[in-house]
Design a protein around this motif. Structure first.
Motif, PDB file in Angstrom:
ATOM      1  N   ASP A 149       0.605  -1.014   0.392  1.00 24.97           N
ATOM      2  CA  ASP A 149       0.094  -0.147   0.429  1.00 24.97           C
ATOM      3  C   ASP A 149       0.547   1.330  -0.017  1.00 24.97           C
ATOM      4  O   ASP A 149       0.643   2.042  -0.551  1.00 24.97           O
ATOM      5  CB  ASP A 149      -1.045  -0.006   1.010  1.00 24.97           C
ATOM      6  CG  ASP A 149      -2.243  -1.108   1.076  1.00 24.97           C
ATOM      7  OD1 ASP A 149      -2.115  -1.349   0.096  1.00 24.97           O
ATOM      8  OD2 ASP A 149      -2.747  -1.267   2.076  1.00 24.97           O
ATOM      9  N   GLN A 150       2.161   1.471   1.101  1.00 21.87           N
ATOM     10  CA  GLN A 150       2.911   2.494   0.622  1.00 21.87           C
ATOM     11  C   GLN A 150       3.808   2.671  -0.436  1.00 21.87           C
ATOM     12  O   GLN A 150       3.684   3.391  -1.266  1.00 21.87           O
ATOM     13  CB  GLN A 150       3.835   2.376   2.473  1.00 21.87           C
ATOM     14  CG  GLN A 150       3.194   2.074   3.325  1.00 21.87           C
ATOM     15  CD  GLN A 150       1.923   3.706   3.531  1.00 21.87           C
ATOM     16  OE1 GLN A 150       2.636   4.733   3.400  1.00 21.87           O
ATOM     17  NE2 GLN A 150       1.262   3.000   4.104  1.00 21.87           N
ATOM     18  N   THR A 151       3.645   1.800  -0.983  1.00 26.03           N
ATOM     19  CA  THR A 151       4.362   1.338  -2.141  1.00 26.03           C
ATOM     20  C   THR A 151       4.085   2.282  -3.203  1.00 26.03           C
ATOM     21  O   THR A 151       4.170   2.839  -3.830  1.00 26.03           O
ATOM     22  CB  THR A 151       5.143   0.054  -2.591  1.00 26.03           C
ATOM     23  OG1 THR A 151       6.501  -0.680  -1.660  1.00 26.03           O
ATOM     24  CG2 THR A 151       5.826   0.205  -4.191  1.00 26.03           C
ATOM     25  N   LEU A 152       2.318   1.869  -3.354  1.00 24.36           N
ATOM     26  CA  LEU A 152       1.676   2.127  -4.359  1.00 24.36           C
ATOM     27  C   LEU A 152       1.430   3.895  -4.103  1.00 24.36           C
ATOM     28  O   LEU A 152       1.001   4.835  -5.142  1.00 24.36           O
ATOM     29  CB  LEU A 152       0.846   1.236  -4.913  1.00 24.36           C
ATOM     30  CG  LEU A 152       0.904  -0.166  -4.955  1.00 24.36           C
ATOM     31  CD1 LEU A 152      -0.295  -0.806  -4.889  1.00 24.36           C
ATOM     32  CD2 LEU A 152       1.352   0.024  -6.382  1.00 24.36           C
ATOM     33  N   LYS A 153       1.219   4.318  -2.645  1.00 27.47           N
ATOM     34  CA  LYS A 153       1.277   5.389  -2.631  1.00 27.47           C
ATOM     35  C   LYS A 153       1.964   6.743  -2.867  1.00 27.47           C
ATOM     36  O   LYS A 153       1.753   7.360  -3.607  1.00 27.47           O
ATOM     37  CB  LYS A 153       0.803   5.780  -1.341  1.00 27.47           C
ATOM     38  CG  LYS A 153      -0.721   5.227  -0.693  1.00 27.47           C
ATOM     39  CD  LYS A 153      -0.582   5.187   0.937  1.00 27.47           C
ATOM     40  CE  LYS A 153      -2.154   5.169   1.369  1.00 27.47           C
ATOM     41  NZ  LYS A 153      -2.285   5.036   3.418  1.00 27.47           N
ATOM     42  N   GLY A 154       3.285   6.038  -2.955  1.00 24.00           N
ATOM     43  CA  GLY A 154       4.679   7.224  -3.520  1.00 24.00           C
ATOM     44  C   GLY A 154       4.165   6.680  -4.936  1.00 24.00           C
ATOM     45  O   GLY A 154       4.751   7.777  -5.270  1.00 24.00           O
ATOM     46  N   THR A 194       1.909   6.617  -7.061  1.00 21.41           N
ATOM     47  CA  THR A 194       0.845   7.823  -7.010  1.00 21.41           C
ATOM     48  C   THR A 194       0.919   9.317  -6.653  1.00 21.41           C
ATOM     49  O   THR A 194       0.583  10.279  -7.236  1.00 21.41           O
ATOM     50  CB  THR A 194      -0.632   7.712  -6.122  1.00 21.41           C
ATOM     51  OG1 THR A 194      -1.179   5.822  -6.213  1.00 21.41           O
ATOM     52  CG2 THR A 194      -2.156   7.887  -6.135  1.00 21.41           C
ATOM     53  N   SER A 195       1.646   9.340  -5.886  1.00 14.89           N
ATOM     54  CA  SER A 195       2.176  10.548  -5.681  1.00 14.89           C
ATOM     55  C   SER A 195       2.873  11.821  -6.476  1.00 14.89           C
ATOM     56  O   SER A 195       3.212  12.706  -6.409  1.00 14.89           O
ATOM     57  CB  SER A 195       3.593  10.602  -4.371  1.00 14.89           C
ATOM     58  OG  SER A 195       4.305   9.854  -4.548  1.00 14.89           O
ATOM     59  N   TYR A 245       0.037   6.181 -10.510  1.00 14.63           N
ATOM     60  CA  TYR A 245      -1.346   5.797  -9.966  1.00 14.63           C
ATOM     61  C   TYR A 245      -1.602   4.060 -10.433  1.00 14.63           C
ATOM     62  O   TYR A 245      -1.586   4.332 -12.039  1.00 14.63           O
ATOM     63  CB  TYR A 245      -2.676   6.417  -9.566  1.00 14.63           C
ATOM     64  CG  TYR A 245      -3.438   5.555  -9.760  1.00 14.63           C
ATOM     65  CD1 TYR A 245      -3.847   5.567  -8.219  1.00 14.63           C
ATOM     66  CD2 TYR A 245      -5.286   5.827 -10.577  1.00 14.63           C
ATOM     67  CE1 TYR A 245      -5.330   4.471  -8.263  1.00 14.63           C
ATOM     68  CE2 TYR A 245      -5.832   4.505 -10.329  1.00 14.63           C
ATOM     69  CZ  TYR A 245      -5.503   3.731  -8.727  1.00 14.63           C
ATOM     70  OH  TYR A 245      -6.712   3.448  -8.774  1.00 14.63           O
ATOM     71  N   TYR A 251     -10.194  -3.272   2.624  1.00 15.94           N
ATOM     72  CA  TYR A 251      -9.975  -2.841   0.991  1.00 15.94           C
ATOM     73  C   TYR A 251     -11.337  -2.495   0.315  1.00 15.94           C
ATOM     74  O   TYR A 251     -11.643  -2.130  -1.238  1.00 15.94           O
ATOM     75  CB  TYR A 251      -9.292  -3.815   0.146  1.00 15.94           C
ATOM     76  CG  TYR A 251      -7.873  -3.893   0.989  1.00 15.94           C
ATOM     77  CD1 TYR A 251      -7.183  -2.936   0.092  1.00 15.94           C
ATOM     78  CD2 TYR A 251      -6.911  -4.792   1.376  1.00 15.94           C
ATOM     79  CE1 TYR A 251      -5.044  -3.041   0.411  1.00 15.94           C
ATOM     80  CE2 TYR A 251      -6.034  -4.110   2.351  1.00 15.94           C
ATOM     81  CZ  TYR A 251      -5.159  -3.534   1.509  1.00 15.94           C
ATOM     82  OH  TYR A 251      -3.562  -3.759   2.059  1.00 15.94           O
TER      83      TYR A 251
END
Length: 255
Positions: A160-165, A167-168, A172, A200
């Motif tokens: 989750d944290q990797t994908l948030k990074g 996206t930033s 995305y 989720y």
């Protein structure tokens, strides 16, 4: 078409069996999938009954610039595979996490039009290095298998944290999470399923892939579950998973 990375930042959650059996389900439905084994352990390659040299594996693409299309092997079940080799582990040591290196796979796939008319599945290694980041850059969606135990769920939370990074940074990637090796009525299975549903929501698949002897036995015979036991519950589960991914629009297929 969809380029799907099968990824969880924990090993042993069924990424390889998911990739192999989902690809086999696609082939049975006339989808002609292309699978890239991007794990240096090369378990998917071995499961497919292959033992290529390094120069006939995806390592040759990263090391020597060999076109991906020259490395494709057609399997008897209708799946096209770019195999892996243990030498692939050198890639994480020799390449850097620069934009140029991380985009090499995506760029080559586009230039060779590998996703034109086909779904591409990338079997990722659990380590978050050049290989996995290359897969995340190349894909347009991420499928996250989570075995029905707590550590696998923690791996999904790390992702989750990797994908948030990503996206930033304007990268995305939609995801779907599904529970693997589920045992109905088992306390841990039920707790993990409930927590995944809570966390989720619509990103958690309705389909649950149950603990399956036919899937395990098929691996021992270097076969996907559809080749080994096409009428088994394991084959049914992966058929349902494919149906759900298509019906929800997560996996795009040709009209």
């Amino acid at each position: 078409m969809t380029v799907l990375a099968v990824f969880n930042q924990k090993g042993g959650v069924g990424k390889t069996t998911t990739t192999a059996n989902l690809a086999a389900a696609m082939a049975r439905n006339g989808m002609a999938p292309l699978v890239i084994d991007l794990d240096p352990q090369a378990h998917l390659t071995a499961l497919s009954g292959l033992n290529p040299s390094a120069k006939r594996s995806v390592y040759a693409f990263f090391q020597h610039g060999t076109p991906l299309s020259e490395l494709v092997v057609q399997l008897s079940n209708g799946v096209n595979l770019i195999p892996s080799h243990m030498e692939l582990s050198r890639v994480d040591m020799t390449l850097t996490q620069t934009r140029h290196d991380l985009r090499r796979l995506k760029k080559a796939m586009a230039e060779e039009m590998l996703a034109e008319g086909a779904t591409v599945l990338i079997d990722c290694c659990p380590m978050l290095g050049v290989l996995s980041l290359s897969a995340l850059m190349a894909c347009n969606a991420v499928l996250v298998p989570v075995t029905a135990e707590y550590l696998a769920m923690n791996g999904a939370l790390q992702l989750d944290q990797t994908l948030k990074g990503m996206t930033s940074m304007g990268q995305y990637r939609p995801r779907k999470v599904f529970i693997n090796r589920y045992q109905r009525g088992h306390p841990t299975s039920e707790k993990v399923a409930a927590e995944l549903t809570r966390r989720y929501g619509k990103e958690f698949c309705r389909t649950r892939v149950f603990e399956s002897q036919s899937v395990l036995e098929g691996i021992g015979q270097n076969q996907d579950v559809f080749s080994y036991a096409p009428d088994s519950e394991g084959a049914e589960d992966f058929s349902y998973l494919l149906d759900e991914l298509i019906e929800t629009g997560f996996l795009k297929v040709a009209a």
